[in-house]
Scaffold this active site. Structure first.
Site, mmCIF file in Angstrom:
data_model
loop_
_atom_site.group_PDB
_atom_site.id
_atom_site.type_symbol
_atom_site.label_atom_id
_atom_site.label_comp_id
_atom_site.label_asym_id
_atom_site.label_seq_id
_atom_site.Cartn_x
_atom_site.Cartn_y
_atom_site.Cartn_z
ATOM 1 N N ASN A 1 146.985 38.081 41.746
ATOM 2 C CA ASN A 1 145.927 37.783 42.707
ATOM 3 C C ASN A 1 144.706 37.236 41.961
ATOM 4 O O ASN A 1 144.007 37.978 41.283
ATOM 5 C CB ASN A 1 145.574 39.091 43.453
ATOM 6 C CG ASN A 1 144.437 38.918 44.437
ATOM 7 O OD1 ASN A 1 144.015 37.806 44.739
ATOM 8 N ND2 ASN A 1 143.932 40.035 44.942
ATOM 9 N N LYS B 1 142.037 36.188 43.199
ATOM 10 C CA LYS B 1 140.793 36.455 43.939
ATOM 11 C C LYS B 1 139.939 35.181 44.004
ATOM 12 O O LYS B 1 140.490 34.111 44.188
ATOM 13 C CB LYS B 1 140.052 37.639 43.310
ATOM 14 C CG LYS B 1 140.956 38.864 43.173
ATOM 15 C CD LYS B 1 140.222 40.129 42.888
ATOM 16 C CE LYS B 1 141.228 41.269 42.762
ATOM 17 N NZ LYS B 1 140.624 42.570 42.634
ATOM 18 N N HIS C 1 143.523 43.430 51.956
ATOM 19 C CA HIS C 1 143.045 43.837 50.625
ATOM 20 C C HIS C 1 141.744 44.630 50.788
ATOM 21 O O HIS C 1 140.914 44.311 51.639
ATOM 22 C CB HIS C 1 142.813 42.600 49.745
ATOM 23 C CG HIS C 1 142.598 42.969 48.315
ATOM 24 N ND1 HIS C 1 141.393 43.463 47.861
ATOM 25 C CD2 HIS C 1 143.431 42.955 47.248
ATOM 26 C CE1 HIS C 1 141.503 43.737 46.566
ATOM 27 N NE2 HIS C 1 142.725 43.432 46.164
ATOM 28 N N GLU D 1 139.076 44.641 49.237
ATOM 29 C CA GLU D 1 137.818 43.870 49.125
ATOM 30 C C GLU D 1 137.482 43.199 50.459
ATOM 31 O O GLU D 1 136.312 43.060 50.816
ATOM 32 C CB GLU D 1 137.940 42.844 47.994
ATOM 33 C CG GLU D 1 137.823 43.514 46.635
ATOM 34 C CD GLU D 1 138.632 42.868 45.530
ATOM 35 O OE1 GLU D 1 139.083 41.718 45.686
ATOM 36 O OE2 GLU D 1 138.828 43.536 44.482
ATOM 37 N N GLU E 1 147.442 50.300 46.622
ATOM 38 C CA GLU E 1 146.318 49.981 45.742
ATOM 39 C C GLU E 1 145.202 51.004 45.951
ATOM 40 O O GLU E 1 144.327 50.795 46.809
ATOM 41 C CB GLU E 1 145.777 48.590 46.078
ATOM 42 C CG GLU E 1 146.746 47.478 45.799
ATOM 43 C CD GLU E 1 145.996 46.244 45.319
ATOM 44 O OE1 GLU E 1 146.260 45.814 44.204
ATOM 45 O OE2 GLU E 1 145.142 45.736 46.061
ATOM 46 N N GLY F 1 139.905 47.024 39.636
ATOM 47 C CA GLY F 1 138.767 46.527 38.869
ATOM 48 C C GLY F 1 139.084 46.292 37.410
ATOM 49 O O GLY F 1 138.265 45.802 36.650
ATOM 50 N N SER G 1 144.311 47.809 38.286
ATOM 51 C CA SER G 1 144.162 47.785 36.828
ATOM 52 C C SER G 1 145.490 47.737 36.074
ATOM 53 O O SER G 1 145.669 48.410 35.062
ATOM 54 C CB SER G 1 143.314 48.969 36.350
ATOM 55 O OG SER G 1 142.034 48.922 36.952
HETATM 56 P P1 PGA Z 1 142.872 44.628 39.390
HETATM 57 O O1 PGA Z 1 142.986 44.133 40.900
HETATM 58 O O2 PGA Z 1 144.216 44.415 38.748
HETATM 59 O O3 PGA Z 1 141.805 43.793 38.799
HETATM 60 O O4 PGA Z 1 142.520 46.067 39.441
HETATM 61 C C1 PGA Z 1 144.064 44.455 41.689
HETATM 62 C C2 PGA Z 1 143.781 43.968 43.093
HETATM 63 O O5 PGA Z 1 142.649 44.046 43.538
HETATM 64 O O6 PGA Z 1 144.680 43.489 43.780
#
Ligand code: PGA
Length: 267
Positions: free
Chosen positions: A10, A12, A103, A105, A183, A189, A226
């Site tokens: 992802n 983002k 997601h 976010e 998740e 993060g 992570s």
């Molecule tokens: P991250 O993100 O691997 O940076 O923790 C995972 C996600 O938000 O899908």
């Protein structure tokens, strides 16, 4: 029955230009062609503005490649006066196969509700695309671990009940086209992942819930939060963890290569 594990990268909102997105995507190609046997399914979820161009890069995302494109979001109607939105049909016509929905976010910054997420899930499944539904609890206490895992399970059960409402009415192959990404929000993060043992417990619970509440038997359930080249092996070696959703590490060339290489050694 062994399921094919899947890695979802992802990006983002990271790549700021088309050339950056193109350069990034090209990095996903090499390690895959080197590892023909035991190929993993790989999905790159790009910002929507780049999807048109990236979908034309047939040497990376062509029919025979195990790399597929995904979107990071979608709207729940197929056409109409919805300024700024992108429909499941538009994505499908472009050759996009996967869509991330819900997601954390988007839930946090865009105010996406479970009701909206549910509409999106239904629309995407109806369009014949694959849904990557993200669920996860906001906090977990290390001190009161047992109690906290119990609370996390309750939280996720409620999310699944709302996000997957009426999903069993859909006649299409729901279990094949639904992927759930566990998740835990506190682990997202790039710095502090869940332990593979606790993630496994949660994933088993999600599978049981999909089965008992929705009669969904074979959907893949992934871990996200992570994930990097150092911990991916510990997650993927558990047969019940069907893959990973990777954020930060998806932007680092060496990390991507290592992750794909490590994954390709795990059945
Ligand atoms: P991250 O993100 O691997 O940076 O923790 C995972 C996600 O938000 O899908």
């Amino acid at each position: 029955m062994s399921v094919k594990k899947i890695l979802i990268f992802n990006w983002k909102m990271a790549p700021q230009s088309l050339s950056e997105a193109k350069r990034l995507l090209t990095n996903y190609k090499r390690p895959i062609t080197n590892n023909e046997e035991n190929k993993k399914e790989i999905v790159v979820a790009s910002p929507s503005v780049y999807l048109v161009y990236l979908s034309s890069l047939s040497s990376v995302v062509g029919r025979k490649s195990s790399v597929k494109l995904g979107a990071q979001d979608v709207f729940y109607e197929n056409s109409g006066a919805y300024t700024g939105e992108i429909s499941p049909k538009m994505l499908k016509n472009l050759g996009v196969k996967y869509v991330i929905i819900g997601h954390s976010e988007r839930r946090k910054y865009l105010g996406e509700t479970d009701e909206m997420i549910n509409k999106k899930v239904l629309a995407v499944l109806k369009a014949g695309l694959k849904v990557i539904l993200c669920v996860g609890e906001p906090t977990r206490s290390i001190k009161y671990k047992v109690e906290s895992i119990k609370q996390a399970k309750n939280y996720i059960k409620k999310q699944l009940e709302k996000d997957l409402k009426k999903v069993s009415n859909i006649k299409y192959q729901v279990s094949r086209n639904l992927i759930v990404a566990y998740e835990p929000v506190w682990a997202i993060g790039g710095s502090h992942s869940d332990t593979p043992e606790d993630a496994l417990e949660m994933i088993k619970y999600i599978k049981q819930t999909l089965n008992s509440k929705f009669y969904i038997l074979n959907s893949r359930v992934l871990y996200g939060g992570s994930v990097n080249s150092k911990n991916i092996g510990d997650f993927l070696k558990r047969p019940e963890i069907d893959g990973a959703l990777i954020g930060h590490a998806s932007l680092k060339v060496e990390e991507v290569k290592k992750i794909i290489e490590i994954a390709s050694k795990i059945v």
